[in-house]
Each structure stands twice: as C-alpha cells, then as structure tokens.
Design a protein around this motif. Structure first.
Motif, short mmCIF file in Angstrom:
data_model
loop_
_atom_site.label_atom_id
_atom_site.label_comp_id
_atom_site.label_asym_id
_atom_site.label_seq_id
_atom_site.Cartn_x
_atom_site.Cartn_y
_atom_site.Cartn_z
N ARG A 196 51.81 6.63 27.39
CA ARG A 196 50.78 7.62 27.13
C ARG A 196 50.33 8.28 28.43
O ARG A 196 50.21 7.62 29.45
N GLY A 197 50.11 9.60 28.36
CA GLY A 197 49.60 10.29 29.55
C GLY A 197 50.27 11.63 29.75
O GLY A 197 51.33 11.91 29.16
N ASN A 198 49.65 12.46 30.58
CA ASN A 198 50.22 13.79 30.86
C ASN A 198 50.42 14.02 32.35
O ASN A 198 50.51 15.16 32.79
N TRP A 199 50.48 12.93 33.15
CA TRP A 199 50.76 13.09 34.57
C TRP A 199 52.26 13.17 34.81
O TRP A 199 53.06 12.82 33.95
N ARG A 200 52.66 13.69 35.95
CA ARG A 200 54.08 13.93 36.23
C ARG A 200 54.70 12.75 37.00
O ARG A 200 55.19 11.81 36.41
N PHE A 201 54.65 12.79 38.33
CA PHE A 201 55.23 11.72 39.14
C PHE A 201 54.19 10.66 39.50
O PHE A 201 54.51 9.49 39.62
#
Length: 316
Positions: free
Chosen positions: A119-124
C-alpha cells in the motif's frame, strides 16, 4: 461508428441481456498500490490504482494515469492485461501486500519479472529529497559520446517528472526523485520497462540506464542546456525519389501509394511497431488528426511492424 466497434457493442449488449456476471474484485485489493518489479539494475517501482469494484485499473507514472486495457480476476489472482502488446501482470494477495509477476514481450521472446506490491503512492523512497537539483532542461548523450537527446523535467510535489527525447522517439513518462544527490527514474507503461539512475554533479549527471533485457547497464551523461542549446529532432534530406510501398491491410487488400485515393494528395506514412507505446500514442493522435484534415487533401497510412508471424493476433 466502425464495424468492429458495432460488433463490440453488440457483444456487450448480448452479455447484459443474458445476465452474464462480470467478476468483481474483492474489496481488499482495490485502492492505490506501489508495485515493484525485480528488474535488471534494481527494483523498478510504479503506481497501480484499482477501482472499488475491480473492473478498472490504472498504471501510474505521474503525471500519466494509464488505463489498463483489460482487468479480470481469476480466482485470487488479479490479471492486468495489455492485449495490444501481449503483456500482462498477475498479482495475488500476500499477507498485507501483493505478489506475482509481469510478462512483457521483446524481440527475443517473453520476459518475466517478479513483482510485489504494498500500500502507498511513494516511488523509490517514502521521504525523497527535493527534486529541484534535476528539474529543467538537459542535453543527454550515451556514454562519453555527443548529446543526441534532450531531457526535460519538472518538480511535481516531491517527485520529478519528465521525459527524454531522442531522434528515434522519447521515453514517455519517467517518474522518480532526487535523494542525496542520486537521481532515480522509472516507468512501466504496459510493456516497456525503463530504469534510469544517475549521480548529480552540479550541472552534470552521470548515470546508467536499464531495460528488461539488459545484461549490463547503458551509460549516459547529461549537461544542463538552455532552451535552444540542444535538439533531438532528426530531419531527413529532401529527395526526388518517391517512396514506394505495397502492403496488405487487415482484410488482406494490398494498399499502395499508387492507389487512386492517394493521387494528388499529401500522404503521411507513419512507420512504427505494434509493441511500441510511443507508436500507440502517435496512432491515437494521427487518427483524429487525419479525420479532421482529410477534407484538405491529407491521407495517412500507418505501417506497423510486429514481433512474430501470427498475422491474426497482430491485426487484433
């Protein structure tokens, strides 16, 4: 309305009339996920959004939100398919996360990459640094060779978003971040997988680029460039020798530039590959553009190459 579209709509109508149920995804798999592919060069992240009813999904490479062509559930497995490329992603629950694989098609054959999701919308990184150090316009070259490409990036919140244009085409939507002087960019657009890594040294970037079939990285460098200092446009020299071509269309009819419908017209010939997302973008643009300009004497021919010799599949 085209015959193909009428047939599709008729098929949908028949399905509704018969009461055929469309599988609905279990609620726990809906929402926004961070998917990570086990890619040459390291983990390749991208975003995935699944609708509440599980009938739709989107690949996220901000600012792009790309609709998945076909979404279905096979038992516990969520299948995200791109029939136009012959690629697909298979994901299933794994505790609080997801696990599975992505199958993409290359000239040498299919490539399978392990995948996992959380879950999440962060990239690296959940807490990236400021993207300002890499925002702007860059002249991009391969290794120590001359610059042949132009990179253009802008800050989009904590992320860096942009593309690199080469004479042969662009990388489409690269999305990533800058943390501790390290640049990380990635994309997955249904078939293409790219990972661009670099070290920022003032007005210079030194890095490496990986694709799904890379055995070793391709070196690249970039230097800051004012607006007019770099170009990635290839211009062919005008020649009096006419283009000659004759190829079958989807019905088997041979199409040639000598056909009556093209005589006295401006004819734009677009040559691309059915495996190429850029060519899909171009086809969508040229289709509507050609329809608007046909009254002015413009005709457009799209000649698309395909991997393999399955003609029926290629035309589908």
């Amino acid at each position: 309305m085209t015959a193909d579209r009428r047939a599709v709509l008729a098929g949908l109508g028949a399905g509704l009339a018969l009461g055929i149920a469309t599988p609905v995804l279990a609620a726990p798999l809906s929402g926004v996920w961070r998917i990570e592919l086990d890619h040459p060069g390291g983990p390749l992240p991208f975003g995935l959004e699944v609708s509440a009813d599980g009938r739709k999904a989107w690949i996220l490479n901000p600012p792009e939100r790309l609709a998945v062509e076909k979404v279905e559930q096979r038992g516990k497995t969520l299948v995200l398919a791109f029939p136009s490329y012959g690629s697909e992603i298979l994901l299933e629950p794994d505790g609080a996360g997801l696990k599975g694989s992505a199958r993409v098609v290359r000239r040498s054959g299919p490539v399978v990459l392990a995948a996992k999701g959380s879950r999440g919308n962060w990239r690296f990184s959940p807490k990236p640094g400021s993207p300002a150090a890499a925002a702007g316009r860059w002249a991009v070259g391969s290794g120590s060779g001359p610059a042949t490409g132009v990179g253009q990036f802008r800050a989009q919140g904590p992320l860096l978003a942009g593309s690199i244009q080469f004479p042969s085409g662009d990388t489409r939507y690269l999305s990533g971040e800058v943390t501790g002087g390290q640049l990380k960019l990635s994309t997955f657009d249904g078939n293409t997988t790219l990972l661009w890594l670099g070290r920022i040294e003032g007005n210079r970037i030194v890095g490496e680029q990986w694709s799904a079939t890379s055995r070793q990285p391709a070196a690249w460098t970039a230097t800051r460039a004012p607006d007019a200092a770099a170009s990635a446009v290839a211009v062919e020299q005008v020649t009096p020798v006419p283009i000659r071509l004759a190829f079958p269309d989807s019905s088997g009819r041979i199409v040639s530039l000598s056909d009556p419908q093209y005589r006295g017209k401006v004819v734009l010939v677009s040559i691309g590959g059915a495996w190429c997302p850029n060519c899909h973008d171009e086809a969508r643009f040229l289709g509507s553009y050609a329809a608007k300009r046909r009254k002015d004497g413009l005709e457009v021919l799209g000649l698309q190459f395909e991997y393999g010799d399955d003609r029926a599949r290629a035309f589908r």
